[in-house]
Scaffold this motif. Sequence first.
Motif, PDB file in Angstrom:
ATOM      1  N   LYS A 198      -3.755  -2.275   0.574  1.00  0.00           N
ATOM      2  CA  LYS A 198      -2.621  -2.627  -0.559  1.00  0.00           C
ATOM      3  C   LYS A 198      -1.951  -1.763  -0.804  1.00  0.00           C
ATOM      4  N   GLY A 199      -1.204  -2.038   0.117  1.00  0.00           N
ATOM      5  CA  GLY A 199      -0.077  -0.982   0.952  1.00  0.00           C
ATOM      6  C   GLY A 199      -0.365   0.093   1.363  1.00  0.00           C
ATOM      7  N   GLN A 200      -0.464   1.159   1.086  1.00  0.00           N
ATOM      8  CA  GLN A 200      -0.677   2.216   2.121  1.00  0.00           C
ATOM      9  C   GLN A 200      -3.080   2.809   2.204  1.00  0.00           C
ATOM     10  N   VAL A 201      -3.234   1.828   0.878  1.00  0.00           N
ATOM     11  CA  VAL A 201      -4.676   1.655   0.469  1.00  0.00           C
ATOM     12  C   VAL A 201      -5.720   1.370   1.018  1.00  0.00           C
TER      13      VAL A 201
ATOM     14  N   PHE B 214      -4.737 -15.419   6.062  1.00  0.00           N
ATOM     15  CA  PHE B 214      -3.701 -15.902   4.863  1.00  0.00           C
ATOM     16  C   PHE B 214      -2.186 -16.366   5.486  1.00  0.00           C
ATOM     17  N   GLY B 215      -1.983 -17.110   4.812  1.00  0.00           N
ATOM     18  CA  GLY B 215       0.342 -17.344   5.029  1.00  0.00           C
ATOM     19  C   GLY B 215       0.590 -15.976   5.458  1.00  0.00           C
ATOM     20  N   GLY B 216       1.412 -15.279   5.622  1.00  0.00           N
ATOM     21  CA  GLY B 216       2.183 -14.258   4.963  1.00  0.00           C
ATOM     22  C   GLY B 216       3.508 -13.509   6.505  1.00  0.00           C
ATOM     23  N   GLU B 217       3.635 -12.686   6.577  1.00  0.00           N
ATOM     24  CA  GLU B 217       5.022 -12.080   7.505  1.00  0.00           C
ATOM     25  C   GLU B 217       3.914 -11.936   8.903  1.00  0.00           C
ATOM     26  N   VAL B 218       4.217 -11.963  10.207  1.00  0.00           N
ATOM     27  CA  VAL B 218       3.512 -10.243  11.056  1.00  0.00           C
ATOM     28  C   VAL B 218       4.637  -9.927  11.180  1.00  0.00           C
ATOM     29  N   ILE B 219       3.952  -8.083  10.374  1.00  0.00           N
ATOM     30  CA  ILE B 219       5.844  -7.435  11.139  1.00  0.00           C
ATOM     31  C   ILE B 219       5.354  -6.425  11.810  1.00  0.00           C
ATOM     32  N   ALA B 220       3.647  -6.492  12.836  1.00  0.00           N
ATOM     33  CA  ALA B 220       3.715  -5.750  13.697  1.00  0.00           C
ATOM     34  C   ALA B 220       2.950  -6.297  14.768  1.00  0.00           C
ATOM     35  N   VAL B 221       3.486  -6.085  15.909  1.00  0.00           N
ATOM     36  CA  VAL B 221       2.469  -6.172  17.285  1.00  0.00           C
ATOM     37  C   VAL B 221       2.370  -4.961  17.767  1.00  0.00           C
ATOM     38  N   THR B 222       1.063  -4.014  17.668  1.00  0.00           N
ATOM     39  CA  THR B 222       0.977  -3.035  18.303  1.00  0.00           C
ATOM     40  C   THR B 222      -0.212  -2.685  19.602  1.00  0.00           C
ATOM     41  N   SER B 223      -0.079  -2.066  20.786  1.00  0.00           N
ATOM     42  CA  SER B 223      -1.290  -1.225  21.522  1.00  0.00           C
ATOM     43  C   SER B 223      -1.695   0.199  21.143  1.00  0.00           C
ATOM     44  N   VAL B 224      -2.899  -0.159  21.364  1.00  0.00           N
ATOM     45  CA  VAL B 224      -3.811   0.724  21.028  1.00  0.00           C
ATOM     46  C   VAL B 224      -4.745   1.259  22.203  1.00  0.00           C
TER      47      VAL B 224
ATOM     48  N   LEU C 154      -5.258   4.382  15.922  1.00  0.00           N
ATOM     49  CA  LEU C 154      -4.839   2.849  15.147  1.00  0.00           C
ATOM     50  C   LEU C 154      -4.149   2.959  13.253  1.00  0.00           C
ATOM     51  N   ASN C 155      -4.880   3.685  12.925  1.00  0.00           N
ATOM     52  CA  ASN C 155      -4.892   4.578  11.229  1.00  0.00           C
ATOM     53  C   ASN C 155      -3.015   4.644  11.587  1.00  0.00           C
ATOM     54  N   LYS C 156      -3.090   5.704  12.094  1.00  0.00           N
ATOM     55  CA  LYS C 156      -1.668   6.571  12.287  1.00  0.00           C
ATOM     56  C   LYS C 156      -0.574   5.253  12.368  1.00  0.00           C
ATOM     57  N   ALA C 157      -0.866   4.636  13.198  1.00  0.00           N
ATOM     58  CA  ALA C 157       0.037   3.079  13.258  1.00  0.00           C
ATOM     59  C   ALA C 157      -0.034   2.843  12.606  1.00  0.00           C
ATOM     60  N   ILE C 158      -1.233   1.875  12.007  1.00  0.00           N
ATOM     61  CA  ILE C 158      -0.779   1.161  10.626  1.00  0.00           C
ATOM     62  C   ILE C 158      -0.379   1.582   9.306  1.00  0.00           C
ATOM     63  N   GLN C 159      -0.183   2.839   9.007  1.00  0.00           N
ATOM     64  CA  GLN C 159       0.683   4.034   8.434  1.00  0.00           C
ATOM     65  C   GLN C 159       1.844   3.774   8.348  1.00  0.00           C
ATOM     66  N   ASP C 160       2.472   4.014   9.541  1.00  0.00           N
ATOM     67  CA  ASP C 160       3.867   4.453   9.949  1.00  0.00           C
ATOM     68  C   ASP C 160       4.257   3.093   9.684  1.00  0.00           C
ATOM     69  N   ILE C 161       3.583   1.921  10.261  1.00  0.00           N
ATOM     70  CA  ILE C 161       4.562   0.551  10.107  1.00  0.00           C
ATOM     71  C   ILE C 161       4.515   0.163   7.949  1.00  0.00           C
TER      72      ILE C 161
ATOM     73  N   ARG D   2       4.491   1.785   6.059  1.00  0.00           N
ATOM     74  CA  ARG D   2       5.698   3.416   5.218  1.00  0.00           C
ATOM     75  C   ARG D   2       6.760   2.426   5.596  1.00  0.00           C
ATOM     76  N   ARG D   3       7.417   2.174   6.549  1.00  0.00           N
ATOM     77  CA  ARG D   3       8.651   1.772   6.913  1.00  0.00           C
ATOM     78  C   ARG D   3       8.777   0.681   6.302  1.00  0.00           C
ATOM     79  N   GLU D   4       7.444  -0.750   5.750  1.00  0.00           N
ATOM     80  CA  GLU D   4       8.195  -1.783   5.365  1.00  0.00           C
ATOM     81  C   GLU D   4       8.233  -1.493   3.836  1.00  0.00           C
ATOM     82  N   ILE D   5       7.885  -0.682   3.778  1.00  0.00           N
ATOM     83  CA  ILE D   5       7.586   0.372   1.543  1.00  0.00           C
ATOM     84  C   ILE D   5       9.224   0.644   1.528  1.00  0.00           C
ATOM     85  N   GLU D   6       9.527   1.522   2.379  1.00  0.00           N
ATOM     86  CA  GLU D   6      10.975   1.688   2.579  1.00  0.00           C
ATOM     87  C   GLU D   6      11.748   1.045   2.952  1.00  0.00           C
TER      88      GLU D   6
END
Length: 430
Positions: free
Chosen positions: A417-420, A351-361, A234-241, A243-247
Amino acid sequence: MLLQHRKNIYGVLLCFILSGLCSSVFAQSRTELEKKKKQLNQDIEYTNKILRQTQQEKAASLKGLRVLNSQINTREKVIGTINKQITVITGEIGEKNRNISSLQQQLAQLKKEYANMVLFAYRNQSAYNKLMFIFAAEDFNQAYKRMKYLQQFGTYRRKQAEYIERTKKALNLKVMELNSDKKEKGTLLTEEQKEKQTLTKEKVKQTQVVGQLQSREKNLRQEIAKKQREAQKLNKAIQDIIRREIEEARKKAEEEARRKADAEAKAKGTTAPTTTPKTASGSAVLSSTPEAAKLTADFVSNRGRLPWPVEKGVIVERFGVHPHPVLAKVEVNNDGIDIKTNPGAAARAVFGGEVIAVTSVFGEYAVIIKHGEYFTVYSNLRSASVSRGQKVTTKQSIGTISSDAEGNTELNFQVWKGQVKMDPEYWLAN
């Protein structure tokens, strides 16, 4: 005499004012503590319900122990809150004792002055005596002052009597409040003792459950290994997602900066720069637009006030690295917090926001929502009711939390917060 009278009256008024201010401060503190204790007792009641369900199982379970540990932690908070209440009331009792002593002294002084005024009035009650008092003055100025004094004397006598009566009432009120505080303190001491006795029983139960679980060390280590594998994936999936958002955000920011630079160069009739314009570094690029910057600021301003990601639940495992509740010299790491709730419960956006991923683990779903530079993660979902790119609002249902074979229903909730990784407990409302 009148000057001294004014000084004493001012003293009484000052006593009233200070007494009122202190009472207001203490009352506010007592109200807040009572509200906190009420919420903690509600948590205990809910945890008791879960414990009764857990105790129906034939064998002790690690998840049951985590609920019991949460119960003990909450019970200790209740005892701490009661201790604070007792401290506040003890302070109030001391303050009221000082107020009573001061009022008693003021009342005695007022009565003494009033008696002197009555005696003076009696001796000078005839018109002849009043005239003699005026004509006995050394000069005209003193005679005028004595005449004014006699004119005001009757008014001051009435005011003196009113202040005496008012001081008596204030004194009686403080005595009543003092007796009420003493009674409440006694009630709290009894309540504290009862909570301590219950806590002792819970800790005995905790020791028994730990003992039973230690005999199943092999199974526990397998559970830990499985959970660690799931957490790492899960941690790797979150970090990858993320990272892509930041890029993606960085590329958009660079394109926008390049477009502005080209437009400015064209307007000036100069050559556009060949180098890539500078943009915000790291996760700060996620707040490069006014809309995203506002969302980030709004999310931060709600720290400590965000609603829980479930309608009802208790934290059974906290953020970070901590000792395993059963196995010695074994540490567990949680990137978020685990919240135990009712079977079939829904996960809610905090909180209000945008869904950036729905992933399966490992067969369960995780939903990641972006709030400007911040992200919230909701994992261990049986199903998701949102999709990538969808806008969500605060408390909107985003999926159903999964339950295991024993009916244990837990949501893992994370804040980044970002990748932290951040401790989610500091963000949620207490």
